[in-house]
Each structure stands twice: as C-alpha cells, then as structure tokens.
Design an enzyme around this catalytic site. Structure first.
Site, PDB file in Angstrom:
ATOM      1  CG  ASN A 105      41.696 -23.095 -17.304  1.00 51.90           C
ATOM      2  OD1 ASN A 105      42.759 -23.349 -17.870  1.00 51.90           O
ATOM      3  ND2 ASN A 105      40.808 -22.266 -17.816  1.00 51.90           N
ATOM      4  CB  SER A 132      37.860 -19.499 -19.627  1.00 52.59           C
ATOM      5  OG  SER A 132      38.074 -18.128 -19.512  1.00 52.59           O
ATOM      6  CG  HIS A 143      35.996 -23.556 -21.698  1.00 55.59           C
ATOM      7  ND1 HIS A 143      36.898 -24.091 -20.800  1.00 55.59           N
ATOM      8  CD2 HIS A 143      36.532 -22.389 -22.108  1.00 55.59           C
ATOM      9  CE1 HIS A 143      37.931 -23.261 -20.681  1.00 55.59           C
ATOM     10  NE2 HIS A 143      37.730 -22.226 -21.467  1.00 55.59           N
ATOM     11  CD  GLU A 187      37.205 -27.829 -19.672  1.00 55.07           C
ATOM     12  OE1 GLU A 187      38.067 -28.451 -19.043  1.00 55.07           O
ATOM     13  OE2 GLU A 187      36.917 -26.643 -19.416  1.00 55.07           O
TER      14      GLU A 187
HETATM   15  P1  NAI Z   1      38.248 -10.643 -26.871  1.00 62.40           P
HETATM   16  O1  NAI Z   1      38.459  -9.433 -26.060  1.00 62.40           O
HETATM   17  O2  NAI Z   1      39.219 -11.006 -27.948  1.00 62.40           O
HETATM   18  O3  NAI Z   1      36.801 -10.537 -27.578  1.00 62.40           O
HETATM   19  C1  NAI Z   1      35.620 -10.161 -26.915  1.00 62.40           C
HETATM   20  C2  NAI Z   1      34.709  -9.470 -27.913  1.00 62.40           C
HETATM   21  O4  NAI Z   1      33.421  -9.311 -27.326  1.00 62.40           O
HETATM   22  C3  NAI Z   1      35.199  -8.075 -28.293  1.00 62.40           C
HETATM   23  O5  NAI Z   1      35.260  -7.963 -29.705  1.00 62.40           O
HETATM   24  C4  NAI Z   1      34.129  -7.148 -27.720  1.00 62.40           C
HETATM   25  O6  NAI Z   1      33.885  -6.011 -28.523  1.00 62.40           O
HETATM   26  C5  NAI Z   1      32.918  -8.040 -27.687  1.00 62.40           C
HETATM   27  N1  NAI Z   1      31.915  -7.679 -26.713  1.00 62.40           N
HETATM   28  C6  NAI Z   1      32.107  -7.290 -25.436  1.00 62.40           C
HETATM   29  N2  NAI Z   1      30.910  -7.071 -24.843  1.00 62.40           N
HETATM   30  C7  NAI Z   1      29.950  -7.352 -25.752  1.00 62.40           C
HETATM   31  C8  NAI Z   1      28.535  -7.349 -25.735  1.00 62.40           C
HETATM   32  N3  NAI Z   1      27.855  -7.013 -24.647  1.00 62.40           N
HETATM   33  N4  NAI Z   1      27.888  -7.718 -26.854  1.00 62.40           N
HETATM   34  C9  NAI Z   1      28.546  -8.051 -27.972  1.00 62.40           C
HETATM   35  N5  NAI Z   1      29.894  -8.084 -28.060  1.00 62.40           N
HETATM   36  C10 NAI Z   1      30.589  -7.739 -26.957  1.00 62.40           C
HETATM   37  O7  NAI Z   1      38.054 -11.831 -25.848  1.00 62.40           O
HETATM   38  P2  NAI Z   1      38.280 -13.406 -26.072  1.00 62.40           P
HETATM   39  O8  NAI Z   1      39.662 -13.759 -25.690  1.00 62.40           O
HETATM   40  O9  NAI Z   1      37.761 -13.787 -27.410  1.00 62.40           O
HETATM   41  O10 NAI Z   1      37.335 -14.019 -24.929  1.00 62.40           O
HETATM   42  C11 NAI Z   1      35.939 -14.059 -25.062  1.00 62.40           C
HETATM   43  C12 NAI Z   1      35.356 -15.062 -24.079  1.00 62.40           C
HETATM   44  O11 NAI Z   1      35.956 -16.341 -24.284  1.00 62.40           O
HETATM   45  C13 NAI Z   1      35.578 -14.736 -22.601  1.00 62.40           C
HETATM   46  O12 NAI Z   1      34.462 -15.172 -21.873  1.00 62.40           O
HETATM   47  C14 NAI Z   1      36.816 -15.557 -22.263  1.00 62.40           C
HETATM   48  O13 NAI Z   1      36.903 -15.869 -20.886  1.00 62.40           O
HETATM   49  C15 NAI Z   1      36.540 -16.814 -23.070  1.00 62.40           C
HETATM   50  N6  NAI Z   1      37.710 -17.629 -23.397  1.00 62.40           N
HETATM   51  C16 NAI Z   1      38.887 -17.043 -23.792  1.00 62.40           C
HETATM   52  C17 NAI Z   1      39.984 -17.843 -24.112  1.00 62.40           C
HETATM   53  C18 NAI Z   1      41.262 -17.213 -24.550  1.00 62.40           C
HETATM   54  O14 NAI Z   1      42.298 -17.921 -24.526  1.00 62.40           O
HETATM   55  N7  NAI Z   1      41.289 -15.955 -24.962  1.00 62.40           N
HETATM   56  C19 NAI Z   1      39.905 -19.316 -24.063  1.00 62.40           C
HETATM   57  C20 NAI Z   1      38.598 -19.816 -23.738  1.00 62.40           C
HETATM   58  C21 NAI Z   1      37.568 -19.000 -23.376  1.00 62.40           C
END
Ligand code: NAI
Length: 506
Positions: free
Chosen positions: A194, A123, A144, A156
């Site tokens: 954003n 994001s 995105h 996006e």
């Molecule tokens: P989250 O913390 O809920 O999930 C991330 C997951 O990735 C965790 O389960 C973790 O164990 C896993 N992980 C971390 N490093 C890893 C690796 N090297 N290999 C495999 N798995 C790995 O985070 P969330 O909120 O789902 O965000 C994930 C991505 O999405 C980020 O890039 C964030 O910026 C983006 N994003 C988040 C939004 C939100 O509102 N939470 C909205 C849009 C995009």
C-alpha cells in the site's frame, strides 16, 4: 522455523469479507477453524458463504464434493469469544478501528493461553500501536492478506516494535504452508504494497489532470506497453475510489504530508460526487447497462516511402525495436550517436524524463519525438509518444509511420516529462528503493510483494536494474528538474547504486 501443525486450531474473529476468506484458507490447509463475529448469525452466514463459493467449483468440475464437505466441516461458527480460548493462533479481521481492535486483543490475551499467537489482518493500523496495550506485545504480529484472501497469494507478515522474531517466523512459515507467498515487513505506514503502489495511481491521475491523455488512453498504454494487468483508472474504478482515496490519504498523513504521497484532486472530486467506480455505476467509466468503454486514442494509419532507418548509438532498453524495424523490411544503418533513431524527417528517442520540447532545444534536434518505455520492446502492441513543440508536421508523420510499420498502435500524448510507463516505473522503483533503505523489507520481498499482491509484471527494483545502471535516476532527476518538486526527488539508493556502477541485484 516450523509452520503451525495443521492439527492445531486456528480462530478467526470477524466473519466479513476478509475473515471468511481467511477462515477458508486455513480450513483448506487442514486446520480446524473457529469463526466468530459479534453480529448474531454472521459467523454462520460466513461459513455458508464459503460453502456456496466452493460448491460453485464443484459444479464446474474443479473440486470434489468430498473435499468441499471436509473443508466446510472444519469451520466452526462460535457465538461467544470465550469459545476460541484453546486456539493455537487467533487472527483478527474485525472493523479497522484502533480502539475496538485494542479491546478485542486485550480480551483475547485474557482468554487464551500465553502461547497463543495473536495475528491482525489490519491494512493500515500500526502493529506496534495495536500491541501497546498488551501485556505480551511480543506475541502480536500482522498477517495481512489481500482481497479476496483465497485467491490472492500475498501475505505481508508485519513485525511491530515488540514482535518476537520467532513468532513472525512461525506465521511466515504457516502462510507458506497455506499456499501463500509470505513476505516480511516492518510496521510502517502502508507496509509494503500500500506504500510502494501509490505512484501507480498518483502519476496517471496527475497526467490526466495535466491533460496528457484521457483515462482510456492512459489505461491502454499501461496495459499494452507496460504489461500491467489493468490500467490505474479501470483498477481504481474496481477497487472503489472511496477506498483507494482513503488509503492514499492515510499514507500521506502517516508520512507527515510527504509530497511523494500527495492525494489527487481529481479522485477527491469523484468521491465527493459519489462516483465511486463499479459499485456505484460510475467512476472514470460508466457501468450502467449498455455503456461502452471509450476506445483509447490511437493515431490513424500513416504511410512513408522511406526504406532506410539510421540508428545512432545505443538505444538501451529499446534496442529490441531494431529487429522489429528489420522485420518490417527497413534497411538499418548503424552509426555512433547519442542513442536515437532517424527516419525521414523524424528523430526518435526513448524518454529520459525531459519534455521533448526541452530536449529538442537542448540537443539541437527540433524534429524530436520521444517514445515511452515498454515492458518488452520486442512484443509491445502499443507505444506512447510525444512530439516537441518545434517538430514539423512531416517529422510527426514520419515518427508515427515508422512505429506503425512494426504493428505498434501509437498513442500520441501531450509533451509531459517522462511519458507514461517510464514515469510510472521510475516512481515505483523510487518508492521501492526508499522502502528498502528504510528497512521496511528486503529488495526480494518488495519485488515479490508487488508481483504477488498486485500482479505487477515485474518487481520495480528488478525492472529498474533491467533498464540499466543510472537510467531511473536520470529519469527522476529530469522529471524533478522539470517540475521543481520534491515529489520526484530520487531515492538515495538509486544514486548510490549508480555511483557504485551496480544495480539492486547485480
Ligand atoms: P467487513 O466489514 O467485511 O467485516 C468486518 C466484520 O467484523 C463484520 O462482520 C463485523 O460484524 C465484525 N466485527 C466488528 N467488530 C467486531 C468485534 N469487536 N468482534 C467481533 N467481530 C466484529 O470488513 P473487512 O473488509 O473484512 O475488513 C476486516 C479487516 O481486514 C480490517 O481490519 C481491514 O482493514 C482489513 N483488510 C481489509 C481488506 C479489504 O480489501 N476489505 C484487505 C486487507 C485487510
């Protein structure tokens, strides 16, 4: 360009909030989906979470059990990253960290065939920067999604400097095939949503800081006059102030401290106090058991015996008020003038971005009341107004009584430039106009993104057009004069359109 065939396999890396949601979307569209997470058991837990969510829909009679079983059976948790090698597209949704994403993407490039599309759900990280370590950065594209991915329509599709247009087109078509509303954006800080949304939060935070009104009143004005689904204070309480403040800071830094994106000290205080919003039980509002949301400030009922109203000149976007006055039984006299209403001792006009006190003095109308913009003046249930310092008590009384006759709840805010909805819409349109000028996205995609991603009642550029040629430019110019700040400098396209006598669309 053709969307990916639903017979192809999609891999999602990271089974957190976003990854699980994206896996669900792809599986619902019919793809076989690999779900991988480096944490033991997380991918299986992700799939179980999806199954549980969908089961609730079955229980409510909104989905067939068979359909849910089919979707869940298409999601395959995998323990080793190497198991995703034969995927047609891999979408990463892991932790938001450049180095860790680099390392994952370079591993994927080794594992997968050269035709595999690599997509990132980042994001805030530049897609260009994420591609820099790849041997074939042309196959990396931003995809995105918004949270929660199964419910939010916007995607996006973000092009980095090296992204192959044809690949971006495939991802765009695929997102559309998955039932989403995709837009193209270039890899710039905040992409579309954003970035363009910053003023929605920033201007209300600033109005709060300047004592214009309290959060409940500002939220009510934005909702009931502006037709936004939620006001900025209740929305940031929901998003979490830590998250919202971090996005503002990241965009502010990325644009080299452009004053347009200046973070708010009030929000910083909340973060430092741990008042993160709903999730911590306290933000602008309290969420502990039994706590009630304060009511917005609303003027008590006022009466007037006057039966005649004089409309002087064109009221512009507020013209729909005239019918409401007529329906309230008032006799309307129309004559030439600068676009204002006279009723009893009151003179009322739509804000042009100046303070009422300043305008009253400049125009020789001491009894001036300014009213705010409404999304639809024919239907608005609340309207903000402010009085000039010079206005008499009788003039203030008459102004409030007039609007109340049309069943509009009146919130009197302190005399600040541009009131609330007008100031919000003008600054959103300003940001959107610059995003278009700088090639972030087309005007259509910017407007669509703000509606599909944030449920705005109208795209800021089409709203700007609807207000009439030059109005947003005039409002911003006046706000900028009042504050003497670069933050409100009008976008070049607003000025150019005005001189060309046209809007963004017509
Ligand atoms: P989250 O913390 O809920 O999930 C991330 C997951 O990735 C965790 O389960 C973790 O164990 C896993 N992980 C971390 N490093 C890893 C690796 N090297 N290999 C495999 N798995 C790995 O985070 P969330 O909120 O789902 O965000 C994930 C991505 O999405 C980020 O890039 C964030 O910026 C983006 N994003 C988040 C939004 C939100 O509102 N939470 C909205 C849009 C995009």
């Amino acid at each position: 360009m053709q969307a990916l065939d639903t017979q192809t396999t999609i891999a999602v890396i990271g089974a957190g909030a976003m990854g699980s949601g994206i896996a669900q979307v792809a599986a619902q569209a019919g793809h076989r989906v690999y779900l991988h997470d480096q944490r033991d058991g997380a991918a299986t837990a992700g799939r179980d979470g999806i199954a549980k969510q969908l089961q609730r829909r079955v229980d409510k009679g909104k989905m067939e059990q068979q359909a849910v079983d089919a979707i869940v059976s298409r999601i395959h948790p995998v323990n080793a990253l190497s198991e995703v090698a034969d995927s047609r597209m891999v979408i990463e949704a892991i932790i938001e960290d450049l180095e860790i994403k680099h390392s994952l993407l370079t591993d994927l490039e080794e594992l997968c065939s050269k035709d595999t599309i690599l997509a990132t759900n980042t994001s805030s990280i530049s897609v260009t920067a994420l591609g820099a370590k790849l041997r074939h950065p042309e196959r990396l594209v931003g995809m995105h999604f918004f949270n929660p991915a199964p419910l939010m329509a916007l995607v996006e599709v973000v092009k980095g400097l090296a992204t192959d247009n044809a690949i971006a087109e495939i991802v765009h078509a695929t997102a559309a095939n998955w039932g989403k509303k995709p837009v193209f954006a270039t890899s710039t800080p905040g992409f579309i949503v954003n970035r363009v949304a910053r003023p929605f939060y920033a201007e209300s935070l600033r109005l709060l800081q300047e004592g214009a009104a309290d959060p409940a009143t500002l939220d009510a004005i934005i909702r009931e006059a502006g037709n936004f689904r939620m006001g900025p204070f209740e929305l940031t309480d929901l998003i979490g102030h830590d998250v919202n403040y971090a996005v503002t800071n990241s965009v502010f830094k990325a644009y080299y401290q452009d004053a347009r994106f200046l973070p708010s000290l009030i929000q910083k205080e909340l973060v430092e106090a741990g008042r993160l919003g709903r999730k911590s039980g306290q933000g602008f509002y309290s969420y502990t058991d039994g706590s009630e949301r304060p009511a917005p400030d609303t003027e008590p009922a006022r009466q007037s015996d006057d039966t005649t109203l004089i409309v002087e000149g064109d009221l512009g976007p507020a013209s729909a008020l005239i019918n409401r006055f007529r329906d309230a039984g008032l006799e309307i006299v129309e004559r030439d003038g600068p676009g204002q209403i006279r009723f009893g001792d009151a003179v009322l006009a739509l804000t042009d971005g100046r303070m009422a006190t300043e305008r009253a003095q400049a125009e020789g109308t001491p009894d001036l009341t300014l009213f705010d913009l409404a999304f639809d003046f024919g239907k608005a249930t609340r309207l903000a107004l402010c009085f000039s310092d010079q206005a008499s008590e009788k003039a203030r009384h008459d102004a409030v009584a007039l609007l109340q006759m049309t069943n509009i709840a009146v919130s009197a805010v302190k005399d600040r430039p541009g009131l609330v909805v007008m100031r919000t819409v003008a600054t959103l349109a300003n940001e959107a106009a610059d995003a278009e000028l700088h090639g972030v996205a087309t005007k259509e995609d910017i407007d669509l993104a703000m509606k599909a991603g944030l449920n705005y009642p109208e795209g800021p550029l089409s709203w700007s057009d609807r207000l009439g040629n030059g109005r947003v430019l005039q409002v911003l110019t006046n706000i900028q004069n009042s504050y003497g700040e670069d933050r409100y400098r009008p976008a070049l396209l607003l000025r150019k359109n005005h001189h060309a006598g046209k809007g963004f669309y017509k």
